[in-house]
Design an enzyme around this catalytic site. Structure first.
Site, mmCIF file in Angstrom:
data_model
loop_
_atom_site.group_PDB
_atom_site.id
_atom_site.type_symbol
_atom_site.label_atom_id
_atom_site.label_comp_id
_atom_site.label_asym_id
_atom_site.label_seq_id
_atom_site.Cartn_x
_atom_site.Cartn_y
_atom_site.Cartn_z
ATOM 1 N N THR A 1 -1.782 2.119 -7.895
ATOM 2 C CA THR A 1 -3.230 2.527 -8.728
ATOM 3 C C THR A 1 -2.786 4.033 -9.550
ATOM 4 O O THR A 1 -3.215 4.153 -10.835
ATOM 5 C CB THR A 1 -4.273 2.993 -7.871
ATOM 6 O OG1 THR A 1 -4.290 1.808 -7.097
ATOM 7 C CG2 THR A 1 -5.422 3.494 -8.336
ATOM 8 N N GLU B 1 -6.630 -3.670 -7.785
ATOM 9 C CA GLU B 1 -6.907 -4.392 -6.469
ATOM 10 C C GLU B 1 -7.054 -5.969 -6.989
ATOM 11 O O GLU B 1 -8.019 -6.590 -6.377
ATOM 12 C CB GLU B 1 -8.103 -3.888 -5.881
ATOM 13 C CG GLU B 1 -8.007 -2.485 -5.350
ATOM 14 C CD GLU B 1 -6.933 -2.158 -4.416
ATOM 15 O OE1 GLU B 1 -6.423 -3.320 -3.835
ATOM 16 O OE2 GLU B 1 -6.618 -0.870 -4.020
ATOM 17 N N MET C 1 0.698 -1.267 -0.040
ATOM 18 C CA MET C 1 0.127 0.101 0.006
ATOM 19 C C MET C 1 0.934 1.208 0.102
ATOM 20 O O MET C 1 1.886 1.374 0.477
ATOM 21 C CB MET C 1 -0.899 0.119 1.344
ATOM 22 C CG MET C 1 -2.029 -1.070 1.164
ATOM 23 S SD MET C 1 -3.225 -1.011 2.326
ATOM 24 C CE MET C 1 -3.998 0.661 2.189
ATOM 25 N N PHE C 2 0.380 2.414 -0.452
ATOM 26 C CA PHE C 2 1.030 3.630 -0.629
ATOM 27 C C PHE C 2 2.351 3.640 -1.506
ATOM 28 O O PHE C 2 3.124 4.281 -1.317
ATOM 29 C CB PHE C 2 1.378 4.122 0.746
ATOM 30 C CG PHE C 2 0.298 4.174 1.803
ATOM 31 C CD1 PHE C 2 -0.674 4.739 1.539
ATOM 32 C CD2 PHE C 2 0.291 3.049 2.658
ATOM 33 C CE1 PHE C 2 -1.932 4.691 2.521
ATOM 34 C CE2 PHE C 2 -0.815 2.980 3.701
ATOM 35 C CZ PHE C 2 -1.820 3.762 3.410
#
Ligand code: ZN
Length: 192
Positions: free
Chosen positions: A28, A94, A23-24
């Protein structure tokens, strides 16, 4: 990151690109960047995300820096096959929340001449490989591993630290529940 993207674009064939990371790490954001480029070139683009992830929007993929592109929310990855008629480029965000059917679906799309770009978490909050990402990495022509920056020490980070004690593999959330950590600073939370 750019080096993982093909310089010599294949002709008259499809292929699979995977953007993997914690994540981060900007997965995306990178997915949106590639899909926008395709749209600018007037290619027909379709974007899908799993129903579980409606954190920021029901109808768009949204990066942590608030860029977004309209997407279709689906339960079953097989729906991509029937919902992507005429598409030249397909984006899936995702991917770790879809079943292993995603392997067949991506192969089928690429075999049909489509450029498939998939983004997802490659490890769960314990640091274990998050299926079906390992399988996707194995069948992809092009792989990008995006790294974040460790919140504790500033080293390159590829692990997602969960700040709660729940033992559930999937808790959808963002900066309130998760942060990026390097190998040295990541730990498996003691579960309640
Ligand atoms: Zn660290």
């Amino acid at each position: 990151m750019i080096d993982s993207v093909p310089h010599l674009m294949p002709k008259n064939t499809g292929w699979i690109e995977v953007i993997a990371g914690c994540m981060f790490s900007g997965k995306t954001e990178e997915l949106i960047r590639r899909l926008r480029r395709a749209q600018i070139a007037k290619q027909k683009v379709k974007i899908f995300k799993p129903k579980i992830d409606v954190r920021y929007s029901e109808s768009s993929i949204v990066s942590h820096n608030e860029q977004s592109l309209p997407s279709e929310t689906i339960d079953d990855i097989n729906e991509v096959l029937t919902h992507s008629k005429g598409a030249q480029v397909i984006g899936i965000d995702e991917a770790q929340f879809f079943s292993n059917d995603i392997i067949n679906v991506c192969n089928q799309l690429a075999n049909d001449g489509i450029r498939v770009i998939v983004a997802g978490l490659d490890q769960d909050y314990r640091g274990a490989p998050f299926e079906p990402m390992p399988q996707l990495l194995a069948i992809a022509e092009y792989i990008t591993k995006s790294l974040a920056i460790c919140v504790v020490c500033g080293n390159p980070a590829d692990k997602t630290q969960r700040k709660t004690t729940s033992a559930e593999r999937v808790i959808v959330g963002a900066a309130d529940i998760y942060e990026a950590r390097c190998r040295k600073c990541h730990y498996i939370p003691v579960e309640a």
